[in-house]
Design an enzyme around this catalytic site. Structure first.
Site, PDB file in Angstrom:
ATOM      1  N   ALA A  60      -8.631 -27.813 -58.350  1.00  0.00           N
ATOM      2  CA  ALA A  60      -7.889 -28.818 -57.570  1.00  0.00           C
ATOM      3  C   ALA A  60      -8.581 -30.170 -57.674  1.00  0.00           C
ATOM      4  O   ALA A  60      -9.788 -30.242 -57.920  1.00  0.00           O
ATOM      5  CB  ALA A  60      -7.820 -28.379 -56.112  1.00  0.00           C
ATOM      6  N   GLY A 100      -9.736 -23.732 -58.472  1.00  0.00           N
ATOM      7  CA  GLY A 100      -8.319 -23.439 -58.675  1.00  0.00           C
ATOM      8  C   GLY A 100      -8.009 -23.103 -60.128  1.00  0.00           C
ATOM      9  O   GLY A 100      -7.060 -22.363 -60.411  1.00  0.00           O
ATOM     10  N   GLU A 103      -8.631 -19.577 -60.417  1.00  0.00           N
ATOM     11  CA  GLU A 103      -7.605 -18.860 -59.642  1.00  0.00           C
ATOM     12  C   GLU A 103      -6.297 -18.755 -60.442  1.00  0.00           C
ATOM     13  O   GLU A 103      -5.614 -17.733 -60.402  1.00  0.00           O
ATOM     14  CB  GLU A 103      -7.386 -19.548 -58.291  1.00  0.00           C
ATOM     15  CG  GLU A 103      -8.582 -19.332 -57.353  1.00  0.00           C
ATOM     16  CD  GLU A 103      -8.489 -20.125 -56.061  1.00  0.00           C
ATOM     17  OE1 GLU A 103      -8.423 -21.364 -56.153  1.00  0.00           O
ATOM     18  OE2 GLU A 103      -8.473 -19.516 -54.984  1.00  0.00           O
ATOM     19  N   GLU A 123     -15.967 -23.786 -54.847  1.00  0.00           N
ATOM     20  CA  GLU A 123     -15.434 -24.428 -53.632  1.00  0.00           C
ATOM     21  C   GLU A 123     -16.467 -24.488 -52.516  1.00  0.00           C
ATOM     22  O   GLU A 123     -16.507 -25.450 -51.740  1.00  0.00           O
ATOM     23  CB  GLU A 123     -14.193 -23.670 -53.135  1.00  0.00           C
ATOM     24  CG  GLU A 123     -12.938 -23.896 -53.979  1.00  0.00           C
ATOM     25  CD  GLU A 123     -12.797 -22.952 -55.158  1.00  0.00           C
ATOM     26  OE1 GLU A 123     -13.817 -22.328 -55.552  1.00  0.00           O
ATOM     27  OE2 GLU A 123     -11.689 -22.827 -55.698  1.00  0.00           O
TER      28      GLU A 123
HETATM   29  N1  3HC Z   1     -11.477 -33.134 -58.965  1.00  0.00           N
HETATM   30  C1  3HC Z   1     -11.493 -34.451 -59.211  1.00  0.00           C
HETATM   31  N2  3HC Z   1     -12.268 -35.005 -60.141  1.00  0.00           N
HETATM   32  C2  3HC Z   1     -13.063 -34.184 -60.839  1.00  0.00           C
HETATM   33  C3  3HC Z   1     -13.104 -32.795 -60.628  1.00  0.00           C
HETATM   34  C4  3HC Z   1     -12.249 -32.263 -59.635  1.00  0.00           C
HETATM   35  N3  3HC Z   1     -12.184 -30.956 -59.390  1.00  0.00           N
HETATM   36  N4  3HC Z   1     -13.996 -32.268 -61.483  1.00  0.00           N
HETATM   37  C5  3HC Z   1     -14.503 -33.290 -62.198  1.00  0.00           C
HETATM   38  N5  3HC Z   1     -13.930 -34.439 -61.813  1.00  0.00           N
HETATM   39  C6  3HC Z   1     -14.143 -35.788 -62.376  1.00  0.00           C
HETATM   40  C7  3HC Z   1     -15.493 -36.351 -62.002  1.00  0.00           C
HETATM   41  O1  3HC Z   1     -15.442 -36.978 -60.744  1.00  0.00           O
HETATM   42  C8  3HC Z   1     -15.727 -37.331 -63.130  1.00  0.00           C
HETATM   43  O2  3HC Z   1     -14.963 -38.472 -62.828  1.00  0.00           O
HETATM   44  P1  3HC Z   1     -15.458 -39.945 -63.239  1.00  0.00           P
HETATM   45  O3  3HC Z   1     -15.528 -39.935 -64.722  1.00  0.00           O
HETATM   46  O4  3HC Z   1     -14.441 -40.826 -62.661  1.00  0.00           O
HETATM   47  O5  3HC Z   1     -16.804 -40.097 -62.612  1.00  0.00           O
HETATM   48  C9  3HC Z   1     -15.087 -36.639 -64.329  1.00  0.00           C
HETATM   49  O6  3HC Z   1     -14.177 -35.667 -63.785  1.00  0.00           O
HETATM   50  C10 3HC Z   1     -16.070 -35.892 -65.211  1.00  0.00           C
HETATM   51  O7  3HC Z   1     -16.868 -35.056 -64.375  1.00  0.00           O
HETATM   52  P2  3HC Z   1     -18.453 -34.956 -64.567  1.00  0.00           P
HETATM   53  O8  3HC Z   1     -19.037 -36.314 -64.720  1.00  0.00           O
HETATM   54  O9  3HC Z   1     -18.954 -34.097 -63.486  1.00  0.00           O
HETATM   55  O10 3HC Z   1     -18.513 -34.238 -65.986  1.00  0.00           O
HETATM   56  P3  3HC Z   1     -19.372 -32.999 -66.466  1.00  0.00           P
HETATM   57  O11 3HC Z   1     -18.928 -32.701 -67.839  1.00  0.00           O
HETATM   58  O12 3HC Z   1     -20.821 -33.253 -66.206  1.00  0.00           O
HETATM   59  O13 3HC Z   1     -18.959 -31.761 -65.501  1.00  0.00           O
HETATM   60  C11 3HC Z   1     -17.468 -30.241 -64.367  1.00  0.00           C
HETATM   61  C12 3HC Z   1     -17.652 -31.275 -65.515  1.00  0.00           C
HETATM   62  C13 3HC Z   1     -18.344 -29.012 -64.629  1.00  0.00           C
HETATM   63  C14 3HC Z   1     -16.025 -29.863 -64.333  1.00  0.00           C
HETATM   64  C15 3HC Z   1     -17.911 -30.884 -63.029  1.00  0.00           C
HETATM   65  O14 3HC Z   1     -17.271 -32.146 -62.902  1.00  0.00           O
HETATM   66  C16 3HC Z   1     -17.576 -30.069 -61.820  1.00  0.00           C
HETATM   67  O15 3HC Z   1     -18.340 -29.208 -61.446  1.00  0.00           O
HETATM   68  N6  3HC Z   1     -16.431 -30.370 -61.184  1.00  0.00           N
HETATM   69  C17 3HC Z   1     -16.060 -29.773 -59.928  1.00  0.00           C
HETATM   70  C18 3HC Z   1     -15.383 -28.448 -60.125  1.00  0.00           C
HETATM   71  C19 3HC Z   1     -14.998 -27.860 -58.787  1.00  0.00           C
HETATM   72  O16 3HC Z   1     -15.762 -27.867 -57.856  1.00  0.00           O
HETATM   73  N7  3HC Z   1     -13.774 -27.350 -58.705  1.00  0.00           N
HETATM   74  C20 3HC Z   1     -13.241 -26.817 -57.491  1.00  0.00           C
HETATM   75  C21 3HC Z   1     -12.285 -27.783 -56.902  1.00  0.00           C
HETATM   76  S1  3HC Z   1     -11.721 -27.273 -55.339  1.00  0.00           S
HETATM   77  C22 3HC Z   1     -10.467 -26.193 -55.661  1.00  0.00           C
HETATM   78  O17 3HC Z   1     -10.156 -25.923 -56.786  1.00  0.00           O
HETATM   79  C23 3HC Z   1      -9.791 -25.652 -54.440  1.00  0.00           C
HETATM   80  C24 3HC Z   1      -8.897 -24.503 -54.709  1.00  0.00           C
HETATM   81  O18 3HC Z   1      -9.559 -23.303 -54.479  1.00  0.00           O
HETATM   82  C25 3HC Z   1      -7.704 -24.546 -53.837  1.00  0.00           C
END
Ligand code: 3HC
Ligand code: NAI
Length: 725
Positions: A60, A100, A103, A123
Site C-alpha cells: 500500500a 499489501g 498479500e 506493516e
Molecule cells: N508507499 C509509498 N512510497 C513508498 C513505499 C510505499 N509502500 N515504498 C517505497 N516508497 C517510496 C520511497 O518513499 C521512495 O520515495 P522517494 O524516491 O520519493 O524518496 C521510493 O519509493 C524508493 O524507496 P527507497 O528509497 O526506500 O528505495 P529502496 O530501493 O532502498 O527500498 C523498498 C525499496 C524495500 C520497497 C523500501 O522502500 C521499503 O521497505 N518500502 C516500504 C515497504 C512497506 O513497508 N510496505 C508495506 C506498506 S503498508 C501495507 O501494505 C498495508 C497493507 O497491509 C494493507
C-alpha cells in the site's frame, strides 16, 4: 497502472506504478479491471500477475494512509477476488513483494519467485498490521510459528527461505515471468480448491496454547512500548481460534485501532523522514540532485580505539579494502586483536550462503604504523583522540601524503571541521563523518560539511554511508553538530534536576518509560564520564584554567553544575571504572545499581551550596529534558545547520535511541503542540533565568505564533522570516 496482455492462453497483468509499484487506488482498479477482462474472455485459461521494472510490489502507498478506508478495504476485497477466480492465478515475484504486495501474492493460487527476490509483511514497522487478510492467510500457508515471526518482526526473507517455508512454489534463477507463464499453462484445468488459502485449516501444533503464550511474552519484550507487535500477535492468534471470515473481521478491527493510533502516524513519518533526509542541500546551493560522488575503492582508518575498530569492521563488511593505522606497535597489536575479534563475530552472524568476509587477506585488510601506506587510498577516516592539535597534525600529514583526489574525513564528535581543514592544502576534500558507538552496529552517520567542503565530497560521504548500510544525514558545522548539540542541554537539565532534589535512577526511569533505550545517566556511564570532563577542561569550564574566584555553580553568568566534574575527580568514569552515576558489579560491568555513596554526595553537595531539595515529579523531569533538547533543535533549524526537522528526527532515532514510535524529537514536539512546548519553556525559563537552554528559540516562538503548523510546513516559515530580514 496495470498493463494487460496475452500469452496466448494466459492473461498477463503487470502492476505499474514506479518506482516500487505501490498499490494506489488506480493500480487496484486497473488490477480489478484486468481480472474481470480475463474472466470474461473464454480463450483465457489462466492469469499471471507480475510487476513492472523487476519489482512485484512494495504494498500500500504509505503516503495514502491519511485517507485510509478506501484503499485498504478495496485491497482486501481484491485479494479475495483474485483467490476466488475460477481460472488459476500465478504471481511472478521479482525484486520485492512487501506488505499489501505479498498479500496480493497470497491471494494468487501459485507463487513463483526470482532467487534474488525478498518477501515480507513489514506493516508492523509502520505501526500497522497486514490489513488485507495477510494475518489470516499466511499462517494457513506456512504455519503459525513462521507466520508469527514474519508478521511481528516485519523482516524481509530471501526467496530461498520462502521456498523452504512453503511461501512460494518455485524459485528460478532466470526469467521469472516466463517461468510463471509456464506454470500457469501447466496448472490449467487443475482443481483450485486446495490452492485457496482461505479454505485451508491453520496447521496444528502439539500445544498451540503453550506456544502462543510463550510467543506473546517474547513479542511484548521486543516491542519496547510499541503497540503494533502485540496487535499483530492478536490477529495471528485469531487465525488459530476462528474461522477465516471471523479472523478477517478481527484483523480489520485491530487494523483500525492501530491506524488511528499516534504510533502508526509517527512510524510512517519516520519511514518517510529517512527518505527525505537523503535529499540533502546546503545553504550554498549544493544538492543531492546535482552532486556526483567519486568512487571509494579503498579506505584507511587512523586510530583503532573504541571507534576506529568499529569503523574498520564496517568497511570490511562493505567489501572495501582497508589500511588500519595506529600510533605505535603496541597500540597496533591491541587494535588488530580487537578488530579481528569483531570481524570473527560478524562472520559468524552472516547468513549461510552469503559472501564471506575476506579479512585474513592483507590485500583486503592491512595493519600498519606507517603513514606512507596511505598514499593510494581513496578515503581516510581519522579516529584519534578528541584533541584539536593532534587532529590538525594528522590532517597536515595526510594532506602531504595522500593522493590528490583522496577524501579526508574526521570522526570528531564536536570539533570545528573548518579548523581541522585549515591544516591541509585541500579543505574542499575535508569532511566530518561522525560514526556512533559501536560503529559497526549503529545505523547513523552524521556527515558534516565545512565552509570549503565540495559537493563531490558530500556526495561521496553520502554514498559511503549507503555502502556501509547506514543512514547518512548531512549537516552543517557547529560545536557538537546536530546530535550532540541537542544532547548537551538535555544532559545538562538531567544534572540540574539532581542538584534540585532528584536522583539518577528517578530521571533515567522517566526517560526510559518514555521509550529511550537508556536514560541520560546510564548513557553517560556507558560512554565514559571522562570524555565530557576532558572536553569541559578543553573549553576552560573546569580544571586549573578556571580563574580563581569563579563561583562553583556559574560560568560566564550562566548556571553550571560541577557535579559531573566531582565524580571524575574521584575517579568515577562510569562503567569502565565500575562506578559513575551508578555502581557496577566490577570495572567494565554492565549492571547499574543505585549507589548510596552518590546519594550522600548529592545531600552533602546541596548542603554546601544551600540548595533546599524538593520533590520533582515525572512531568517536570520529562519536559525539562525533552523540551530543552527540542528547543535546541529549533535553533539548529533557524541557523541552517540542518535542512529540515526530518533530518533531526532521523539523527535521534538512529543515533540516540529515541523511540521510533514517537517519531523523533521534532515530530514529538508537533504532536505535543508547539504552543504548549513554548508555554512550558517560558515557565521553566522564568524559574531558571540563568539557563539559556530553557529560553525559547525565536523560531519556535514564530511557529507557535501561527498555531501548530504541520511539520512539513515549518521550513517555509523560516524562509518567510529570512526574506523579510
Ligand atoms: N508507499 C509509498 N512510497 C513508498 C513505499 C510505499 N509502500 N515504498 C517505497 N516508497 C517510496 C520511497 O518513499 C521512495 O520515495 P522517494 O524516491 O520519493 O524518496 C521510493 O519509493 C524508493 O524507496 P527507497 O528509497 O526506500 O528505495 P529502496 O530501493 O532502498 O527500498 C523498498 C525499496 C524495500 C520497497 C523500501 O522502500 C521499503 O521497505 N518500502 C516500504 C515497504 C512497506 O513497508 N510496505 C508495506 C506498506 S503498508 C501495507 O501494505 C498495508 C497493507 O497491509 C494493507
Ligand atoms: P580512543 O581513545 O578509544 O581511541 C583513539 C585511538 O587513536 C587510540 O587507539 C590511539 O592510540 C590512537 N591514536 C592517537 N594518536 C594517534 C596517532 N598520532 N596516529 C595513529 N593513531 C593514534 O578514542 P575513541 O573513543 O575511539 O574516539 C576517537 C574519535 O572519535 C574522537 O575524536 C572522539 O571524539 C570520536 N567519537 C567517539 C565516540 C565514542 O563513543 N567513543 C563516538 C563518536 C565519535
Amino acid at each position: 497502472m496495470a498493463q494487460y496482455a496475452r500469452s496466448p492462453a494466459v492473461a498477463v497483468i503487470r502492476l505499474r506504478n514506479p518506482p516500487v509499484n505501490t498499490l494506489s487506488f488506480a493500480v487496484l482498479q486497473a488490477l480489478e479491471d484486468g481480472l474481470e477482462k480475463a474472466d470474461a474472455d473464454p480463450s483465457v485459461k489462466a492469469v499471471m500477475i507480475c510487476g513492472e521494472n523487476g519489482k512485484f510490489s512494495a504494498g500500500a502507498d504509505i503516503r495514502g494512509f491519511s485517507s485510509p478506508n478506501r484503499p485498504v478495504k478495496s485491497l482486501a476485497a481484491l485479494v479475495s477476488l483474485i483467490e476466488s477466480s475460477k481460472k488459476p492465478v500465478v504471481a511472478a515475484i521479482e525484486g520485492i513483494a512487501l506488505g499489501g504486495g505479498l498479500e496480493v501474492a497470497l491471494g494468487c493460487h501459485y507463487r513463483v519467485a526470482h532467487v534474488k527476490a525478498r518477501m515480507g509483511l513489514p506493516e508492523v514497522t509502520l505501526g500497522l498490521l497486514p490489513g488485507a487478510e495477510g494475518t489470516q492467510r499466511l499462517p494457513r500457508l506456512i504455519g503459525v510459528p513462521a507466520a508469527l515471526d514474519m508478521i511481528t518482526t516485519g523482516k524481509h526473507i530471501p526467496a530461498t527461505e520462502a521456498l523452504k517455508l512453503g511461501l512460494v512454489d518455485e524459485v528460478v534463477e532466470e526469467n521469472t515471468v516466463e517461468a510463471a507463464i509456464r506454470l500457469a499453462n501447466k496448472v490449467i484445468g487443475q482443481p483450485l480448491g486446495p490452492r485457496r488459502l482461505s479454505l485451508k485449516p491453520v496447521p496444528k501444533l502439539p500445544d498451540m496454547e503453550a506456544f502462543l503464550s510463550q510467543a506473546r511474552v517474547r513479542v511484548k519484550k521486543q516491542a519496547q512500548g510499541c503497540l503494533a507487535p502485540e496487535l499483530c500477535f492478536q490477529a495471528v492468534r485469531a487465525a488459530t481460534q476462528m474461522p477465516f471470515a471471523d479472523g478477517v473481521r478481527r484483523e480489520r478491527e485491530l487494523f483500525m485501532v492501530l491506524l488511528s493510533s499516534g504510533q502508526a502516524r509517527a512510524l510512517q513519518y519516520a519511514f518517510l523522514a529517512e527518505r527525505a533526509a537523503q535529499k540533502w542541500t546546503t545553504p550554498g546551493g549544493a544538492s543531492w540532485s546535482s552532486a556526483t560522488p567519486q568512487p571509494v575503492r579503498s579506505a584507511a582508518v587512523i586510530g583503532l580505539g573504541t571507534m576506529g575498530r568499529g569503523i574498520v569492521t564496517s568497511l570490511v563488511k562493505a567489501n572495501i579494502p582497508v589500511v588500519a593505522l595506529e600510533q605505535d606497535l603496541e597500540y597496533l597489536n591491541t587494535g588488530r586483536k580487537a578488530v579481528m575479534l569483531l570481524l570473527e563475530r560478524e562472520a559468524m552472524k552472516m547468513e549461510v550462503g552469503a559472501q564471506t568476509l575476506d579479512f585474513h587477506n592483507p590485500a583486503r585488510l592491512q595493519f600498519t604504523v606507517d603513514f606512507d601506506s596511505l598514499r593510494d587510498v581513496d578515503l581516510v577516516i581519522e579516529a584519534v583522540f578528541e584533541n584539536m592539535a593532534l587532529k590538525k597534525e594528522i590532517f597536515h600529514k595526510l594532506s602531504r601524503i595522500c593522493k590528490p583526489g583522496a577524501l579526508l574525513c574526521t570522526n570528531t564528535s564536536a570539533l570545528n571541521i573548518d579548523e581541522i581543514a585549515s591544516a591541509t592544502s585541500r579543505p574542499q576534500q575535508v569532511i566530518g563523518t561522525h560514526f556512533f558507538s559501536p560503529a559497526h552496529v549503529m545505523r547513523l552517520l552524521e556527515i558534516i560539511y565545512g565552509r570549503h567542503t565540495s559537493p563531490t565530497a558530500i556526495a561521496t560521504a553520502v554514498q559511503l554511508a549507503k555502502a556501509l548500510k547506514k543512514v547518512g544525514v548531512v549537516v552543517g558545522n557547529c560545536f557538537g553538530f546536530v546530535g550532540n548539540r541537542m544532547m548537551f542541554p538535555y544532559v545538562q537539565q538531567a544534572v540540574f534536576l539532581l542538584e534540585e532534589g532528584s536522583r539518577p535512577e528517578a530521571v533515567d526511569r522517566v526517560l526510559e518509560d518514555f521509550g529511550f533505550k537508556i536514560g541520560p545517566f546510564r548513557m553517560s556511564d556507558l560512554a565514559g564520564l571522562d570524555v565530557g570532563w576532558r572536553s569541559r577542561q578543553g573549553q576552560g569550564l573546569t580544571g586549573p584554567s578556571v580563574p580563581a574566584g569563579t563561583p562553583a555553580r556559574q560560568r560566564q553568568g550562566q548556571r553550571y553544575s560541577p557535579l559531573p566534574d566531582l565524580l571524575c575527580e574521584s575517579g568515577r568514569f562510569g562503567q569502565k571504572t565500575g562506578k559513575g552515576w551508578y555502581q557496577y558489579e566490577k570495572a567494565g560491568g554492565r549492571t547499574a545499581t543505585p549507589d548510596p555513596w552518590l546519594h550522600s554526595l548529592l545531600a552533602q553537595y546541596r548542603d554546601t551550596h544551600g540548595i533546599e531539595p524538593r520533590f520533582i515529579d515525572q512531568e517536570e523531569i520529562l519536559e525539562r529534558c525533552l523540551f530543552s533538547l527540542i528547543n535546541e533543535g529549533f535553533a539548529i533549524l533557524a541557523e541552517g545547520i540542518a535542512s529540515g526537522p526530518e533530518h533531526l528526527d532521523v539523527i535521534y532515532i538512529n543515533g540516540y535511541g529515541w523511540p521510533k514510535h514517537k517519531g523523533g524529537p521534532m515530530f514529538y514536539a508537533s504532536t505535543v503542540g508547539l504552543p504548549r512546548v513554548l508555554a512550558k519553556l517560558h515557565k521553566y525559563s522564568e524559574a531558571h533565568p540563568d539557563v539559556p537552554g530553557l529560553q525559547p528559540s525565536a523560531f519556535l516562538k514564530k511557529l507557535a505564533a501561527v498555531g501548530n503548523p504541520p511539520i512539513k510546513e515549518w521550513m517555509s516559515y523560516l524562509s518567510q522570516q529570512s526574506s523579510r530580514l
